[in-house]
Design an enzyme around this catalytic site. Structure first.
Site, PDB file in Angstrom:
ATOM      1  CB  THR A   1      -0.818  -0.027   1.291  1.00  0.00           C
ATOM      2  OG1 THR A   1      -0.176   0.100   2.341  1.00  0.00           O
ATOM      3  CG2 THR A   1      -2.030  -1.065   1.335  1.00  0.00           C
TER       4      THR A   1
ATOM      5  CG  ASN B   1       1.511   5.094   5.536  1.00  0.00           C
ATOM      6  OD1 ASN B   1       0.589   6.055   5.644  1.00  0.00           O
ATOM      7  ND2 ASN B   1       1.989   4.475   6.442  1.00  0.00           N
TER       8      ASN B   1
ATOM      9  CD  GLU C   1      -1.689   1.426   5.636  1.00  0.00           C
ATOM     10  OE1 GLU C   1      -0.879   0.708   5.026  1.00  0.00           O
ATOM     11  OE2 GLU C   1      -1.908   1.371   6.983  1.00  0.00           O
TER      12      GLU C   1
END
Length: 317
Positions: free
Chosen positions: A212, A214, A260
């Site tokens: 992901t 962030n 995220e």
């Protein structure tokens, strides 16, 4: 579109213009009616259109600590206003001294002396000046003296969002805070957007097979309620379908709230240090802690599948 910060940035030879004033956070569909009318009227008269707004939000100066969550930072509002055809954006630094400016002085110093307003376009409940004492009636009274007209536009659009409440920035913030991003999108006329720099997190998503981005969000950003959402991760000019997680990562006893975004089926993305944005299409589920990592992985796979379906259905129209 020209962008000015402070009265001193306005060109000395600036002529007459059509002006509208407001915070216009989110530039939602009600705001679009007023701004759109200002652009239309300016074109009819053959003069430029100007939007006047403030930074920081007036409430932060008048009542420190009360800054509302922002639906759009100033650069995003400028983009949206430019799309509506606005010719110039004036951002006035809102200071304690400025907050004490009497309504009459505001009219003369800003509208008359600097912007040479020919027409002022506002909503019915527009207030301005010290203690918000100025209103559209006062604008009209001074217009007779200083040779400008005033048009009042009904900005109150309604729909399904908020159970039929009139569209407003306040309602939009509430829906975002509740996780009703579909309702917020109805008011905004587009998905709610959160943006910021991609920073390094714990990298658990990568370890679990769902890397992901962030996103370190901008100050005062209106962030949706904790949960999983479908939407898009926008980076380097590309909108990538995404599953978005907001929360403290309860599975790993986290304490810091994060945003995220997993770009679905994208491999090898390196977004660290980039300014990105995340658009929220739909709520998928609430945040929860599972009995095991395997259960978490099953849920994440289902989240990604659902997010992919929702985005695909939206894009198909």
């Amino acid at each position: 579109m020209q962008r000015w910060r402070g009265l001193e940035d306005i060109p000395q030879d600036w002529g007459r213009s059509v002006v509208t004033i407001g915070s216009y956070d989110g530039v939602h569909r009600g705001h679009q009616l007023i701004i759109g009318r200002a652009v239309e009227r300016a074109r009819e008269l053959g003069v430029p259109s100007v939007v006047v707004t403030f930074d920081p939000h007036p409430s932060e100066v008048v009542r420190p600590g009360s800054h509302p969550p922002l639906l759009a930072p100033h650069h995003r509002r400028a983009e949206l206003m430019a799309e509506l055809g606005v010719d110039a954006l004036l951002i006035l630094p809102f200071t304690t001294e400025f907050s004490k400016l009497a309504p009459a002085d505001f009219i003369v110093k800003v509208l008359v002396d600097k912007l040479h307003a020919q027409v002022v376009i506002e909503g019915p409940n527009f207030r301005f000046g010290h203690r918000a004492a100025g209103n559209v009636q006062l604008l009209r009274e001074f217009g007779a003296t200083y040779d400008y007209g005033v048009e009042v536009i009904d900005l109150y659009v309604t729909g399904e969002a908020g159970g039929g409440e009139p569209f407003s920035s306040t309602l939009t913030r509430r829906l975002v805070a509740e996780g009703d991003v579909a309702g917020a999108a109805e008011i905004l006329g587009r998905p709610h957007r959160v943006e910021g720099i991609v920073v390094r997190g714990a990298q658990r998503g990568r370890d679990l097979g769902f890397p992901t981005a962030n996103v370190e969000t901008l100050p005062h950003t209106a962030i949706p309620a904790d949960g999983v959402y479908a939407g898009w991760l926008n980076a380097s000019g590309e909108a990538m379908p995404a599953a978005i997680s907001i929360g403290t990562n309860p599975q790993f006893d986290g304490t810091e709230r994060t945003v995220e975004a997993y770009a679905i089926d994208r491999v090898g993305l390196d977004l660290y240090g980039l300014h990105v944005s995340v658009d929220f299409l739909a709520y998928v589920r609430g945040m929860q802690k599972f009995d095991s990592i395997d259960d978490l992985l099953v849920a994440m796979a289902a989240d990604v599948k659902r997010a992919s379906e929702l985005v695909a259905a939206y894009e198909r129209g």
